[in-house]
Design an enzyme around this catalytic site. Structure first.
Site, short mmCIF file in Angstrom:
data_model
loop_
_atom_site.label_atom_id
_atom_site.label_comp_id
_atom_site.label_asym_id
_atom_site.label_seq_id
_atom_site.Cartn_x
_atom_site.Cartn_y
_atom_site.Cartn_z
N LYS A 36 0.69 -0.06 8.04
CA LYS A 36 -0.56 0.58 7.63
C LYS A 36 -0.35 1.50 6.42
O LYS A 36 0.78 1.92 6.15
CB LYS A 36 -1.15 1.37 8.80
CG LYS A 36 -0.32 2.58 9.20
CD LYS A 36 -0.82 3.20 10.52
CE LYS A 36 0.03 4.40 10.89
NZ LYS A 36 -0.17 4.82 12.29
N TYR B 233 1.26 25.91 -16.77
CA TYR B 233 0.03 26.64 -16.43
C TYR B 233 0.34 28.00 -15.82
O TYR B 233 1.17 28.11 -14.93
CB TYR B 233 -0.81 25.84 -15.43
CG TYR B 233 -1.54 24.68 -16.06
CD1 TYR B 233 -2.53 24.89 -17.02
CD2 TYR B 233 -1.26 23.37 -15.67
CE1 TYR B 233 -3.20 23.82 -17.60
CE2 TYR B 233 -1.93 22.30 -16.23
CZ TYR B 233 -2.90 22.53 -17.20
OH TYR B 233 -3.56 21.48 -17.76
C1 LIG Z 1 1.03 4.86 13.08
C2 LIG Z 1 1.10 4.34 14.44
C3 LIG Z 1 2.30 3.86 14.98
C4 LIG Z 1 3.64 4.01 14.29
O1 LIG Z 1 4.18 5.27 14.55
P1 LIG Z 1 5.63 5.69 13.99
O2 LIG Z 1 5.82 7.06 14.50
O3 LIG Z 1 5.52 5.66 12.50
O4 LIG Z 1 6.60 4.70 14.50
C5 LIG Z 1 2.27 3.25 16.21
N1 LIG Z 1 1.10 3.15 16.90
C6 LIG Z 1 -0.06 3.63 16.43
C7 LIG Z 1 -1.28 3.50 17.25
C8 LIG Z 1 -0.11 4.26 15.20
O5 LIG Z 1 -1.27 4.75 14.74
#
Ligand SMILES: *Cc1c(COP(=O)(O)O)cnc(C)c1O
Length: 332
Positions: free
Chosen positions: A33, A241
């Site tokens: 994601k 800045y």
């Molecule tokens: C982002 C997410 C993961 C992955 O988590 P990590 O800590 O990066 O391994 C797993 N399950 C769900 C539902 C998530 O939103």
């Protein structure tokens, strides 16, 4: 031009470690994601596929469409039911109210709220949900949960694990089909003594080399900036800045082509924010650049995002995921 490099060997090493713990590459759901946690989904996806990964999780339908050429199974985690679901994807049911809004024949995984209270349905709702799903012609293919404190040593993790075991037994009883179960994220996978034989893991961060529970992983991403210009700052002259940095002696400084518009946190010139070589940024960061001593054409900003995360009092996830998708990326 600034540059993100992705180390293929490091990624393969990490995935191999994950597979060893989970019981095989076919027991892994790679969470890609948010542009593969800022690494670049279009570059990470083929690496995962070539290692035998067939199942990934993404945020939304746009990300799923982007990755559909690589993977047979794509689970969408944050979906708002609209009735036009793509029958090739798998949709998370985050609330019971979604069921009636999903298109007929949609493939779903039920998220169970075992204690995080973020998303998901309750165990006691399962009998009704399986019945509803059958009536609405939805295919429940899997059941999963997410841990609130997989990275902390307290009982909440164990209590959620127990609740999920209960959910699994009930779901198996209610389902007329085979079900896929998954619960372990990165921290849970490397923290647990034995990975459950009836589950897949669902891991994001550890793929990229970060884990408190496995020090053997390798960082995949390195961020570089390139020099835009250089000059001598004379003793007493200030820089950038607000002029918050003032030279105490003559020094050769340079401006590098990364700023807060590229997804970096804005350094306000206070405190010591270190680059990979141990030297500090000088003065306030600009939208498209920052300044430091002149280290030549190319400068490594970080190899370990935790260095920036701790300075900004946040987590490495946030540092990585904010890196602009527009930054050039290449596999090395
Ligand atoms: C982002 C997410 C993961 C992955 O988590 P990590 O800590 O990066 O391994 C797993 N399950 C769900 C539902 C998530 O939103």
């Amino acid at each position: 031009m600034s540059l993100i490099t992705l180390n293929q060997k490091a990624y393969e090493h990490n995935l191999t470690q994950i597979a060893l713990k989970a019981g095989g590459f076919d027991r892994i759901i790679c969470v890609l994601k948010d542009n593969a946690y800022g690494h670049g989904a279009s570059l990470i996806a083929p690496l995962a596929k070539n290692l035998g990964i067939g199942f990934v999780a993404v945020k939304n339908e746009a990300e799923a469409l982007f990755l559909q050429e690589f993977f047979d199974q794509i689970l969408i985690l944050s979906h708002k039911a609209h009735g036009k679901e793509n029958l090739n994807f798998i949709y998370t049911v985050n609330s019971k109210a979604d069921l009636a809004k999903l298109r007929e024949k949609t493939r779903v995984h039920l998220e169970i709220d075992t204690g995080m209270h973020r998303n998901g349905v309750f165990i006691k709702e399962l009998p009704e949900i399986f019945k509803e799903a059958k009536r609405l012609k939805l295919y429940i293919e899997g059941v999963f949960t997410h841990f609130a404190s997989a990275d902390e040593l307290n009982d909440s993790f164990l209590m959620q694990k127990e609740a999920f075991e209960e959910a699994k037994i009930l779901a198996l009883r209610l389902s007329s089909n085979k079900l896929i179960f998954h619960s372990h994220n990165s921290a849970a996978l490397f923290r647990c003594k034995e990975f459950p034989l009836d589950e897949l893991c669902r891991v994001g961060l550890c793929q990229y080399g970060y884990s408190d529970f496995n020090k053997n992983l390798k960082k995949v991403l390195t961020l570089y900036a390139h020099r835009l210009s250089s000059r001598t700052l004379k003793a007493g002259q200030s820089l950038g800045y607000g002029g918050v940095f003032k030279a105490t002696k003559d020094m050769k400084i340079a401006t590098y082509d990364l700023g807060y518009a590229d997804g970096l946190f804005r350094y306000n010139g206070k405190g010591e924010l270190k680059l990979a070589n141990g030297s500090s940024l000088l003065g306030r960061m600009s939208m498209d650049s920052f300044a430091s001593e002149d280290f030549g054409e190319e400068l490594c900003v970080f190899e370990d995002a935790r260095q920036w995360a701790s300075f900004f009092n946040t987590i490495e996830y946030e540092i990585l995921v904010k890196l602009s998708p527009l930054l050039p990326r290449k596999i090395i």
